[in-house]
Write an enzyme that holds these catalytic residues in place. Structure first.
Site, PDB file in Angstrom:
ATOM      1  N   HIS A  85      -5.694 -52.119  56.606  1.00  0.00           N
ATOM      2  CA  HIS A  85      -4.740 -51.678  57.619  1.00  0.00           C
ATOM      3  C   HIS A  85      -5.230 -51.948  59.033  1.00  0.00           C
ATOM      4  O   HIS A  85      -4.433 -52.093  59.951  1.00  0.00           O
ATOM      5  CB  HIS A  85      -4.319 -50.228  57.384  1.00  0.00           C
ATOM      6  CG  HIS A  85      -3.303 -50.159  56.300  1.00  0.00           C
ATOM      7  ND1 HIS A  85      -3.631 -49.908  55.001  1.00  0.00           N
ATOM      8  CD2 HIS A  85      -1.982 -50.422  56.316  1.00  0.00           C
ATOM      9  CE1 HIS A  85      -2.536 -49.994  54.264  1.00  0.00           C
ATOM     10  NE2 HIS A  85      -1.520 -50.298  55.025  1.00  0.00           N
ATOM     11  N   CYS A  91       5.728 -60.657  51.636  1.00  0.00           N
ATOM     12  CA  CYS A  91       5.591 -59.844  52.839  1.00  0.00           C
ATOM     13  C   CYS A  91       4.155 -59.354  53.017  1.00  0.00           C
ATOM     14  O   CYS A  91       3.865 -58.591  53.916  1.00  0.00           O
ATOM     15  CB  CYS A  91       6.555 -58.655  52.816  1.00  0.00           C
ATOM     16  SG  CYS A  91       6.174 -57.486  51.499  1.00  0.00           S
TER      17      CYS A  91
HETATM   18  C1  PEP Z   1       1.124 -55.444  50.313  1.00  0.00           C
HETATM   19  O1  PEP Z   1       0.497 -54.694  49.562  1.00  0.00           O
HETATM   20  O2  PEP Z   1       0.979 -56.688  50.336  1.00  0.00           O
HETATM   21  C2  PEP Z   1       2.079 -54.888  51.284  1.00  0.00           C
HETATM   22  C3  PEP Z   1       2.859 -55.671  51.985  1.00  0.00           C
HETATM   23  O3  PEP Z   1       2.096 -53.529  51.441  1.00  0.00           O
HETATM   24  P1  PEP Z   1       0.972 -52.708  52.276  1.00  0.00           P
HETATM   25  O4  PEP Z   1       0.073 -53.702  52.948  1.00  0.00           O
HETATM   26  O5  PEP Z   1       1.686 -51.842  53.238  1.00  0.00           O
HETATM   27  O6  PEP Z   1       0.299 -51.957  51.167  1.00  0.00           O
END
Ligand code: PEP
Ligand code: MG
Length: 557
Positions: free
Chosen positions: A186, A487
């Site tokens: 994150h 995504c």
């Molecule tokens: C992913 O896991 O690739 C995703 C887009 O969700 P997050 O990064 O919010 O877990």
């Protein structure tokens, strides 16, 4: 002498500035005894620290204004509570150091508050913050949490949790360096959302980069230069400006050079990210991470009104475009007190994402209703998807919930668990589209925690096994006549975006700052070249080989 450190670059650009450390949790001060002659001096130290912290909280409240000001002023009042100070002085009089006396006095006050009904119990976190600030001041260590600075700085942290980052002032953070975290952590995602350069997985950054040192962070190469010379600074800034200028030439919808359209969408965390997405020419939103709305208060879901308002602001920004909203993805690295079990031995494999929502159907229902209200009358193509779908049963449960909430939208499933990629055709019997979350898909394919820097090699989205799973999902979607986007952060890597296109992915969604890079690279190659690049990458046995193979194919070697 100038030293260079090497981490993993995760967000382009160059940041030059002074280092500020993310304050770590305050440790319990040792229960040392002071000499009786030191009592008055120690009491004076405690009083001064309390007053300084209260003054600082008030000053920050004045600057912040609004709701934040009320919270900070209430905290200043807590610090100045005369009974609390009297308790501190009593403890010093019987031999405690100032810091230990503050620590203990706050502990007994905290116990009172925690048992005094819901409202006051909710203030415990604020009280802890006040205590931590006073103790940190007395110990002469950095304040916990986000640095208190009026000047722009480069933030150094072990890792950044979404709850910490919500408090960062984007106007002050020039860039990040973290010890932990991989390209999909994150910290990396936030850096890209803020459009600031960032380097992650740099072990020892906390010790190697002292508070106040000037550093230059190159978020493209992963290099961090300590005390860079004037010449070095000028060269880095010029190179970054050149890269940026080359990009500003690119505009319009995403497509290969022979016109195969690949819509370029933005990943957003809420209305604040919308202007950057619009400016970058995003053709819509491919991932609206709604959990950021829920992180402000982890004790309860935000009210319907608050949700409707936030959703509407994002939906309004893309008339005629697509907005894909992901329902709440709580758990693992984004725990919420009211949803996430506190005692899971392995939260990434526990009740998270859709699993939490199916355990708390009222939270899902309220969110879907808020979305239906927000979208009513707007000329937007609303799509709603669930995180962490494992199989057809999960997909059906989500689609049923959407129908029951009366939502006029397309329903989709995120592919983040290998089982969903392997059985994508079965999942597609229940939903209308797939969206590959390559961050979690890599985490679960390689059994490599996305928050742990030591395993970032396995988090690399160029890993051929990950590409095989992408291909499996994309082929299933094509066979079913449905769409399959990406995504996850893989979509933000320009060369990998070409590979994903060659694998049959139908749209790419990423942090707004990456859109111009991806658009410009995609426009250089034909679909057939992308398909050849994808085949070459899948024919290798490692991420590095895959990168080299693709470079060779695309440069015509
Ligand atoms: C992913 O896991 O690739 C995703 C887009 O969700 P997050 O990064 O919010 O877990
Ligand atoms: Mg995910």
């Amino acid at each position: 002498m100038e030293t260079t450190l090497q981490g993993v670059g995760v967000s382009h650009g160059v940041a030059i500035g002074e280092v500020r450390h993310m304050g770590t949790a305050v440790l319990e001060p040792p229960a040392k005894q002071i000499a009786s002659g030191d009592t008055a001096r120690e009491q004076g130290r405690a009083r001064q620290a309390v007053e300084a912290v209260a003054a600082d909280l008030k000053a920050r409240g004045n600057l912040a204004g609004g709701e934040a000001q009320a919270v900070l002023e209430a905290q200043a009042l807590m610090a100045l509570d005369p009974e609390l100070l009297a308790d501190v002085e009593r403890r010093v009089a019987v031999g405690s150091t100032a810091e230990r006396a503050v620590y203990d006095a706050f502990a007994s006050y905290r116990a009172l508050l925690a048992g005094a009904g819901e409202y006051l119990a909710g203030r415990v976190a604020d009280l802890d913050d006040v205590r931590n600030r006073i103790v940190a001041r007395l110990l002469g260590v950095p304040m916990p949490g986000v640095p208190d600075s009026d000047e722009p700085y480069v933030l150094i942290a072990r890792d950044l949790a979404p709850a910490d980052t919500a408090l960062l002032d984007p106007a002050l953070v020039l860039g990040f360096v973290t010890e932990e975290g991989g390209p999909t952590s994150h910290s990396a995602i936030l850096a890209r959302a803020l459009g600031v350069p960032a380097v992650v997985a740099l072990p020892g950054a906390g010790e190697l980069l002292a508070e106040g040192t000037v550093i230059a962070v190159d978020g493209s190469t992963g290099e961090v230069f300590v005390e860079p010379s004037e010449q070095k600074r000028a060269a880095l800034t010029a190179a970054a400006a050149e890269r940026k200028a080359a990009l500003s030439a690119s505009s319009g919808p995403g497509a290969t050079s022979d016109g195969h359209k690949v819509p370029l969408l933005a990943n957003v965390g809420g209305p604040a990210d919308v202007p950057a997405a619009v400016e970058a020419g995003a053709e819509g939103v491919g991932l609206f991470r709604t959990e950021f709305l829920f992180l402000d208060d982890s004790a309860q879901a935000p009210s319907q009104d608050k949700q409707v308002e936030a959703y509407r602001q994002v939906l309004e920004a893309f008339p005629g475009g697509r907005v894909v909203v992901r329902v709440l993805d709580a758990g693992a690295d984004k725990p919420l007190d009211f949803l996430t079990p506190a005692d899971e031995p392995n939260p990434a494999l526990g009740v998270r994402g859709l699993r939490s929502l199916l355990d708390h159907p009222e939270v899902l229902r309220d969110q879907l209703r808020a979305l239906a209200t927000a979208a009513a009358g707007l000329p937007v193509h609303l799509e709603v998807m669930a995180p962490m779908v494992a199989d057809r049963q999960d997909a059906k449960a989500f689609a049923d919930a959407c129908r029951e909430a009366g939502l006029a939208a397309k329903f989709g499933a995120m592919v983040e668990i290998p089982s969903a990629a392997l059985r994508a055709r079965s999942v597609l019997q229940e939903v209308e589209f797939l969206s590959l979350g390559t961050n979690d898909l890599a985490q679960y394919t390689f059994a490599a925690d996305r928050q742990v820097g030591a395993v970032s090699r396995l988090q690399d989205p160029w890993q051929p096994a990950l590409l095989d799973l992408v291909a499996s999902a994309a082929e299933a979607a094509r066979a079913e006549g449905k769409s399959c986007g990406v995504c996850g952060e893989a979509a933000a890597d320009p060369l990998l975006a070409c590979v994903l296109t060659g694998l049959g992915v139908t749209s790419l969604s990423m942090g707004a700052a990456s859109i111009p890079y991806v658009r410009a690279t995609l426009a250089k190659y034909t679909l057939a070249q992308c398909e050849r690049a994808a085949a070459a990458a899948r024919a290798t046995d490692s991420a590095d080989e895959a990168r080299r193979a693709v470079q060779a194919v695309l440069s015509g070697e």
